[in-house]
Design a protein around this motif. Structure first.
Motif, PDB file in Angstrom:
ATOM      1  N   ALA A  18       0.830  -1.207   0.000  1.00  0.00           N
ATOM      2  CA  ALA A  18       0.000   0.000   0.000  1.00  0.00           C
ATOM      3  C   ALA A  18       0.865   1.258   0.000  1.00  0.00           C
ATOM      4  CB  ALA A  18      -0.939  -0.011   1.200  1.00  0.00           C
ATOM      5  N   GLU A  19       1.964   1.244   0.735  1.00  0.00           N
ATOM      6  CA  GLU A  19       2.857   2.408   0.765  1.00  0.00           C
ATOM      7  C   GLU A  19       3.540   2.621  -0.578  1.00  0.00           C
ATOM      8  OE1 GLU A  19       4.167   2.353   5.497  1.00  0.00           O
ATOM      9  OE2 GLU A  19       5.356   1.273   4.010  1.00  0.00           O
ATOM     10  N   LEU A  20       3.930   1.546  -1.246  1.00  0.00           N
ATOM     11  CA  LEU A  20       4.562   1.676  -2.561  1.00  0.00           C
ATOM     12  C   LEU A  20       3.572   2.212  -3.593  1.00  0.00           C
ATOM     13  CD1 LEU A  20       6.687  -1.612  -2.694  1.00  0.00           C
ATOM     14  CD2 LEU A  20       7.510   0.717  -2.342  1.00  0.00           C
ATOM     15  N   ILE A  21       2.339   1.710  -3.564  1.00  0.00           N
ATOM     16  CA  ILE A  21       1.321   2.211  -4.494  1.00  0.00           C
ATOM     17  C   ILE A  21       1.018   3.676  -4.202  1.00  0.00           C
ATOM     18  CG2 ILE A  21      -1.099   1.993  -5.178  1.00  0.00           C
ATOM     19  CD1 ILE A  21      -0.849  -0.992  -4.845  1.00  0.00           C
ATOM     20  N   ALA A  22       0.934   4.038  -2.919  1.00  0.00           N
ATOM     21  CA  ALA A  22       0.681   5.435  -2.562  1.00  0.00           C
ATOM     22  C   ALA A  22       1.821   6.341  -3.002  1.00  0.00           C
ATOM     23  CB  ALA A  22       0.463   5.545  -1.052  1.00  0.00           C
ATOM     24  N   ALA A  23       3.066   5.814  -2.970  1.00  0.00           N
ATOM     25  CA  ALA A  23       4.209   6.623  -3.402  1.00  0.00           C
ATOM     26  C   ALA A  23       4.207   6.842  -4.911  1.00  0.00           C
ATOM     27  CB  ALA A  23       5.506   5.949  -2.968  1.00  0.00           C
ATOM     28  N   GLY A  24       3.787   5.832  -5.680  1.00  0.00           N
ATOM     29  CA  GLY A  24       3.791   5.964  -7.137  1.00  0.00           C
ATOM     30  C   GLY A  24       2.531   6.578  -7.701  1.00  0.00           C
ATOM     31  N   LEU A  25       1.438   6.583  -6.925  1.00  0.00           N
ATOM     32  CA  LEU A  25       0.155   7.060  -7.435  1.00  0.00           C
ATOM     33  C   LEU A  25       0.164   8.530  -7.863  1.00  0.00           C
ATOM     34  CD1 LEU A  25      -2.783   6.403  -8.045  1.00  0.00           C
ATOM     35  CD2 LEU A  25      -3.344   6.923  -5.669  1.00  0.00           C
ATOM     36  N   PRO A  26       0.751   9.463  -7.095  1.00  0.00           N
ATOM     37  CA  PRO A  26       0.732  10.866  -7.544  1.00  0.00           C
ATOM     38  C   PRO A  26       1.389  11.068  -8.900  1.00  0.00           C
ATOM     39  CG  PRO A  26       1.343  10.736  -5.223  1.00  0.00           C
ATOM     40  CD  PRO A  26       1.345   9.342  -5.744  1.00  0.00           C
ATOM     41  N   TYR A  27       2.487  10.366  -9.168  1.00  0.00           N
ATOM     42  CA  TYR A  27       3.155  10.495 -10.467  1.00  0.00           C
ATOM     43  C   TYR A  27       2.281   9.940 -11.582  1.00  0.00           C
ATOM     44  CZ  TYR A  27       7.341  11.431  -7.683  1.00  0.00           C
ATOM     45  OH  TYR A  27       8.251  11.956  -6.798  1.00  0.00           O
ATOM     46  N   SER A  28       1.690   8.766 -11.353  1.00  0.00           N
ATOM     47  CA  SER A  28       0.839   8.160 -12.377  1.00  0.00           C
ATOM     48  C   SER A  28      -0.428   8.977 -12.605  1.00  0.00           C
ATOM     49  CB  SER A  28       0.473   6.727 -11.976  1.00  0.00           C
ATOM     50  OG  SER A  28       1.608   5.895 -11.966  1.00  0.00           O
ATOM     51  N   LEU A  29      -0.994   9.539 -11.523  1.00  0.00           N
ATOM     52  CA  LEU A  29      -2.188  10.362 -11.667  1.00  0.00           C
ATOM     53  C   LEU A  29      -1.891  11.628 -12.459  1.00  0.00           C
ATOM     54  CD1 LEU A  29      -3.992  10.187  -8.192  1.00  0.00           C
ATOM     55  CD2 LEU A  29      -4.727   9.198 -10.353  1.00  0.00           C
ATOM     56  N   GLN A  30      -0.756  12.262 -12.169  1.00  0.00           N
ATOM     57  CA  GLN A  30      -0.409  13.476 -12.894  1.00  0.00           C
ATOM     58  C   GLN A  30      -0.180  13.194 -14.373  1.00  0.00           C
ATOM     59  OE1 GLN A  30       2.861  15.610 -11.140  1.00  0.00           O
ATOM     60  NE2 GLN A  30       2.888  17.197 -12.719  1.00  0.00           N
ATOM     61  N   LEU A  31       0.562  12.134 -14.645  1.00  0.00           N
ATOM     62  CA  LEU A  31       0.826  11.762 -16.033  1.00  0.00           C
ATOM     63  C   LEU A  31      -0.452  11.338 -16.747  1.00  0.00           C
ATOM     64  CD1 LEU A  31       2.754  11.031 -18.381  1.00  0.00           C
ATOM     65  CD2 LEU A  31       3.055   8.785 -17.280  1.00  0.00           C
ATOM     66  N   GLY A  32      -1.207  10.423 -16.140  1.00  0.00           N
ATOM     67  CA  GLY A  32      -2.412   9.908 -16.772  1.00  0.00           C
ATOM     68  C   GLY A  32      -3.511  10.947 -16.890  1.00  0.00           C
ATOM     69  N   GLY A  33      -3.661  11.806 -15.876  1.00  0.00           N
ATOM     70  CA  GLY A  33      -4.691  12.837 -15.935  1.00  0.00           C
ATOM     71  C   GLY A  33      -4.462  13.822 -17.065  1.00  0.00           C
ATOM     72  N   LEU A  34      -3.219  14.270 -17.228  1.00  0.00           N
ATOM     73  CA  LEU A  34      -2.913  15.188 -18.329  1.00  0.00           C
ATOM     74  C   LEU A  34      -3.090  14.511 -19.681  1.00  0.00           C
ATOM     75  CD1 LEU A  34       0.247  16.991 -16.872  1.00  0.00           C
ATOM     76  CD2 LEU A  34      -2.057  17.938 -17.142  1.00  0.00           C
ATOM     77  N   ALA A  35      -2.677  13.242 -19.782  1.00  0.00           N
ATOM     78  CA  ALA A  35      -2.851  12.515 -21.045  1.00  0.00           C
ATOM     79  C   ALA A  35      -4.329  12.314 -21.352  1.00  0.00           C
ATOM     80  CB  ALA A  35      -2.136  11.168 -20.968  1.00  0.00           C
ATOM     81  N   PHE A  36      -5.140  12.067 -20.339  1.00  0.00           N
ATOM     82  CA  PHE A  36      -6.580  11.884 -20.533  1.00  0.00           C
ATOM     83  C   PHE A  36      -7.233  13.167 -21.041  1.00  0.00           C
ATOM     84  CE2 PHE A  36     -10.956  11.732 -18.814  1.00  0.00           C
ATOM     85  CZ  PHE A  36     -11.395  10.588 -19.443  1.00  0.00           C
ATOM     86  N   LEU A  37      -6.882  14.293 -20.436  1.00  0.00           N
ATOM     87  CA  LEU A  37      -7.430  15.576 -20.883  1.00  0.00           C
ATOM     88  C   LEU A  37      -6.991  15.889 -22.309  1.00  0.00           C
ATOM     89  CD1 LEU A  37      -6.992  17.798 -17.682  1.00  0.00           C
ATOM     90  CD2 LEU A  37      -9.113  16.842 -18.601  1.00  0.00           C
ATOM     91  N   LEU A  38      -5.729  15.631 -22.606  1.00  0.00           N
ATOM     92  CA  LEU A  38      -5.241  15.887 -23.965  1.00  0.00           C
ATOM     93  C   LEU A  38      -5.968  15.012 -24.979  1.00  0.00           C
ATOM     94  CD1 LEU A  38      -3.205  17.337 -25.807  1.00  0.00           C
ATOM     95  CD2 LEU A  38      -1.590  15.469 -25.340  1.00  0.00           C
ATOM     96  N   ALA A  39      -6.205  13.748 -24.634  1.00  0.00           N
ATOM     97  CA  ALA A  39      -6.897  12.846 -25.553  1.00  0.00           C
ATOM     98  C   ALA A  39      -8.320  13.323 -25.831  1.00  0.00           C
ATOM     99  CB  ALA A  39      -6.913  11.432 -24.976  1.00  0.00           C
TER     100      ALA A  39
END
Length: 310
Positions: free
Chosen positions: A87-108
């Motif tokens: 859970a700690e590892l997923i929480a550590a990587g989630l902000p990076y993936s959310l930022q990357l994926g969220g911007l890509a989703f909006l661009l798409a």
């Protein structure tokens, strides 16, 4: 609406159970183990490690133990990162993936939907052919080809943008995100544009669109005011799994641009036979897919009033 949400939640429970079961036994079927790659481990030390993580128990007991922890919200400890839980590892990587994926989703969305509408409005014209050729390239060329090409052209030759998304002491700035966002969003732009074009062509041939034109409405109002909403239904059904895939990040994109997101942890966990880490990412990803599909079902009723009445 509440009845729909409860129905989807009841359906999600057996779906997640099947997903967890398949992932659990497939991971255990892979040759090797989480400590097979460790060197200089005596048999006694390896046996103690297996006992500490309950890997010496029967497969059925391990499965029941994992389900029990999962019901309590415990994804277990990581075998390769002993100081961290999954859970700690997923929480550590989630902000990076959310930022990357969220911007890509909006661009798409911002690029794909208008491109599909323009292609449908000018069907079989050079504009339509050009947009569809771009979509074909976006779908056919994989991320592991597009991402290095973007780095080679815009970061190395032209020196316009940084090659790495994460810089020491700075994190991910806006300029750092341009190349990975484009690399991740390009296939989704292509898919959304093609789906929007196909759906828009079907809607433009409907009788109520003919009546709207006969009333003297401008083509712009017909397109954006009458045809777009029903044409977005197939797009909305695609956005559920697409959003989950984008928000959890692309494994290839995160690796190439050095982004410490969830996808990167998933690859490391699979390589190192870190059972609990891979399982945690699979459960998290499955929950996201189910959640976004539920949002798609709700959005159907917001887009098409006929579904609300039914």
């Amino acid at each position: 609406m509440l009845r729909l949400i409860l129905k989807r939640l009841l359906t999600a429970i057996p779906t997640l159970l099947v997903l967890v079961t398949a992932a659990f036994f497939l991971m255990r079927a892979v040759p090797g183990g989480p400590f097979a790659g460790e060197r200089n481990l005596t048999p006694q030390v390896e046996q103690n490690l297996r006992a500490a993580y309950h890997l010496d128990e029967s497969l059925g007991m391990q499965y029941l133990r994992y389900l029990g922890g999962l019901l309590q919200g415990d994804l277990g400890p990581s075998f390769q990162y002993p100081d961290y839980s999954v859970a700690e590892l997923i929480a550590a990587g989630l902000p990076y993936s959310l930022q990357l994926g969220g911007l890509a989703f909006l661009l798409a969305l911002v690029v794909g939907i208008p491109a599909g509408v323009v292609a449908a409005r000018r069907a079989n014209s050079p504009t339509d052919m050009g947009i569809m050729a771009f979509c074909l390239i976006g779908i056919s060329v994989p991320n592991f080809v597009v991402a290095p090409l973007l780095v080679l052209v815009f970061a190395i030759h032209m020196d316009w943008l940084p090659a790495m998304a994460v810089e020491a002491g700075r994190g991910m700035g806006l300029r750092n995100m341009v190349l990975p966002v484009i690399a991740l969003a390009l296939p989704q732009i292509a898919y959304i544009a093609r789906i929007t074009r196909s759906s828009m062509l079907d809607v433009l041939g409907a009788g109520y669109i003919t009546m709207a034109r006969a009333r003297g409405l401008s083509e712009r109002r017909v397109l954006w005011g009458h045809a777009l909403r029903p044409a977005l239904l197939p797009v909305a059904s695609y956005l559920g799994p697409a959003a989950a895939a984008l928000l959890t990040g692309s494994v290839v994109v995160e690796q190439i641009f050095g982004i410490p997101g969830i996808g990167r942890y998933f690859v490391q966990g699979a390589v190192n036979r870190d059972y609990t880490l891979v399982m945690g990412v699979v459960v998290f990803y499955g929950a996201l897919v189910i959640g976004f599909n539920m949002l798609v079902d709700i959005s159907y009723r917001l887009i098409d009033p006929r579904l609300r009445r039914s």
